[in-house]
Scaffold this active site. Structure first.
Site, PDB file in Angstrom:
ATOM      1  N   GLU A  94     -37.122  -1.945  19.689  1.00 22.29           N
ATOM      2  CA  GLU A  94     -36.474  -0.848  18.941  1.00 22.29           C
ATOM      3  C   GLU A  94     -36.768   0.484  19.613  1.00 22.29           C
ATOM      4  O   GLU A  94     -37.901   0.736  20.031  1.00 22.29           O
ATOM      5  CB  GLU A  94     -36.997  -0.751  17.496  1.00 22.29           C
ATOM      6  CG  GLU A  94     -36.424  -1.753  16.527  1.00 22.29           C
ATOM      7  CD  GLU A  94     -36.878  -1.493  15.085  1.00 22.29           C
ATOM      8  OE1 GLU A  94     -37.117  -0.318  14.723  1.00 22.29           O
ATOM      9  OE2 GLU A  94     -36.982  -2.481  14.335  1.00 22.29           O
ATOM     10  N   GLU A 116     -42.992  -5.052  12.960  1.00 23.68           N
ATOM     11  CA  GLU A 116     -43.880  -3.922  12.651  1.00 23.68           C
ATOM     12  C   GLU A 116     -45.001  -4.285  11.656  1.00 23.68           C
ATOM     13  O   GLU A 116     -45.126  -3.677  10.592  1.00 23.68           O
ATOM     14  CB  GLU A 116     -43.045  -2.717  12.168  1.00 23.68           C
ATOM     15  CG  GLU A 116     -42.040  -2.294  13.232  1.00 23.68           C
ATOM     16  CD  GLU A 116     -41.399  -0.921  13.006  1.00 23.68           C
ATOM     17  OE1 GLU A 116     -41.548  -0.342  11.913  1.00 23.68           O
ATOM     18  OE2 GLU A 116     -40.756  -0.433  13.951  1.00 23.68           O
TER      19      GLU A 116
END
Ligand SMILES: *[C@@H]1O[C@H](CO)[C@@H](O)[C@H](O)[C@H]1NC(C)=O
Ligand SMILES: *[C@@H]1O[C@H](CO)[C@@H](O)[C@H](O)[C@H]1NC(C)=O
Length: 508
Positions: free
Chosen positions: A295, A197
């Site tokens: 995810e 991320e």
């Protein structure tokens, strides 16, 4: 709270559960057929062609950070998930964090000394239970960090490297070591994902800094072996895909997959079909590269629903809905052994895990357990286009078995109620009346969190209470009768509560 004796707690649990079951009819423990009036009728047609049903949802599962994989309870939980859910890869942050000592020291001349003992222990364990690492390359060892910026309780350093060559030395030494230990064929079957991320506060550099990290890292990996698999940008909220792809193509960089993340709470207001919409867009943007959702789960930020049947209905609805759009998607996470916000000791705290810190399976765990048992052919099903209820059926030719799954799912604060469902199956060689096996996940089935609340939500559990909760979490098998005419069989109607799942296993 005042300490009460174990036996009082346990007997109280049984009394309360009995009362709850009696009060909450129609969802009683033993199946009774219900009035078919107003029921939603779904027809599974075995005469129609099937389509391939890939088990893409179990390819990978998310986990708390790497250090936790040295714990005994983590390992027991993962081994159980491997066995019951069939998960293959596991992804965790933090293999380069100082708590593992992977980069042990750097001397005055800049020479880096490594210590792979802890990582070896983790990877040895994964391979010993038939699993593999989905290797997320993160975070920044202190000795290489350009700044003191951190994420989480365990302080993963989020800054770019001071020196990108020193970072690639670390990555190269680590991967060469794994190849020496496990062999090139094994390591070629893994995935290497650059960082986590970078579009959020997991990376204090810019997008250009991340692209530079990707460029150094991907080239270094392919220099070790051209068949090692590398990808990125591992972004939150399905972002950066067009820019990342353009950068990779313009610079002729290696890229085997595009990875990103999505939680249904990322887009507001909530939409029931948001995962399908977002996955479809990501696939178009990433084409021709395969897309991995490294995810996702039922949501990051509502009043949590990870302990609840809600998450099981979410899983069933979405797994059948997004089939064949992405390469695979990795549920975040398999266990509440987790400490991003510090280690929470409350038995149920809406942690992301499929099971609790006490290894008590949650409803979503049971949903994945049912899915793992399904065959490889999805059958044709017709029925009403209902706003919350749907049905899908999977055929297993070798076992001569069909698993028919019905779910009743909607996003929070939207209309949903108990519905009556009737399932017909045509075209199977069944010669007489008989029965299938019904399993349910809903407020009164596989709902250990409700059982815990019923005994007063104790902050700490003793062994007996853990056993009681594990029993409460189990799938119960009930007989469900069908009647036959010349062309089809029809099961007794059943109630499907809001956010509930029901699965019928039929042998033929
Ligand atoms: C370095 O970290 C400090 C906080 O520790 C922060 O204020 C600063 O913006 C950071 N600098 C960069 C370049 O990220
Ligand atoms: C058999 O049952 C199915 C499902 O209820 C129904 O649609 C079909 O018309 C029935 N066929 C006959 C011959 O009665």
């Amino acid at each position: 709270m005042r300490r009460i004796s174990l036996m009082t707690l346990v007997s109280l649990a049984f009394v309360l559960l009995a009362v709850a079951a009696a009060l909450s009819a129609p969802s009683t423990r033993s199946f009774e057929s219900v009035d078919a009036a107003g029921s939603l009728n779904f027809v599974v047609d075995a005469n129609k062609p099937t389509i391939q049903w890939k088990h893409y949802w179990k390819e990978c599962v998310g986990s708390g950070h790497a250090l936790l994989a040295l714990r005994e309870d983590y390992r027991a939980h993962l081994e159980m998930a491997r066995r019951d859910l069939g998960v293959k890869f596991v992804r965790f942050h933090g293999i380069y964090d100082d708590d593992l000592s992977t980069l042990l020291s750097v001397d005055a001349s800049g020479k880096q000394t490594y210590s792979f003992f802890n990582l070896d222990s983790i990877y040895d364990f994964l391979l010993s239970i038939g699993m593999k690492p989905y290797v997320e390359l993160s975070f920044m060892p202190e000795a290489l960090a350009s700044n003191s910026t951190y994420v989480f309780h365990y302080k993963g350093n989020t800054s770019p490297p001071k020196d990108y060559e020193k970072w690639t030395d670390l990555v190269t030494a680590h991967i060469r070591h794994t190849i020496e230990r496990y062999g090139i064929d094994e390591v070629r079957s893994w995935y290497f994902e650059v960082w986590n991320e970078p579009n959020l506060d997991f990376w204090t550099g810019t997008q250009a800094d991340y692209f530079k990290l990707y460029s150094y890292t991907s080239r270094a990996i392919k220099q070790i072996d051209s068949r090692l698999r590398v990808g990125g940008p591992a972004t939150a909220q399905s972002q950066w895909i067009p820019a990342f792809k353009s950068f990779v193509l313009a610079n002729n960089l290696p890229l085997d997959f595009i990875s990103t993340h999505e939680y249904p709470t990322d887009v507001q207001p909530l939409q029931r079909d948001i995962m399908k919409k977002v996955f479809t867009k990501a696939r178009e943007e990433a084409s021709p590269f395969p897309v991995i959702y490294s995810e996702y789960n039922s949501g990051l930020f509502y009043p949590g629903k990870h302990d609840d049947p809600y998450a099981s209905a979410f899983v069933m609805y979405n797994v059948q809905e997004v089939q064949d759009i992405v390469e695979f998607m990795s549920y975040w996470t398999f266990s509440d052994i987790f400490e991003e916000g510090g280690f929470d000791s409350l038995p149920f705290h809406q942690g992301f895990g499929l099971m609790t810190i006490h290894q008590v399976p949650k409803p979503a765990y049971r949903a994945f357990e049912i899915l793992h048992r399904t065959g490889r052919e999805r059958m044709a099903v017709s029925g009403p286009d209902h706003p919350t209820v749907g049905t899908f059926a999977i055929l297993n030719q070798e076992k001569k078995e069909v698993i028919i799954i019905a779910y009743n799912h909607n996003i929070p604060n939207n209309p949903i109620k108990t519905e009556t469902v009737t399932i017909t199956v045509s075209g199977l060689p069944l010669s007489a009346n008989g029965y299938g096996t019904l399993e349910r996940i809903d407020d009164t089935h596989c709902n250990a969190a409700a059982a815990w609340k019923a005994v007063g939500s104790p902050a700490y559990l003793d062994r007996e209470l853990v056993h009681l909760l594990r029993r409460e979490s189990e799938l119960q098998q009930e007989k469900i009768s069908y009647t036959r005419n010349s062309s089809a069989i029809t099961f007794d109607s059943f109630y499907l509560p809001a956010q509930g799942v029901a699965a019928i296993t039929l042998r033929f």
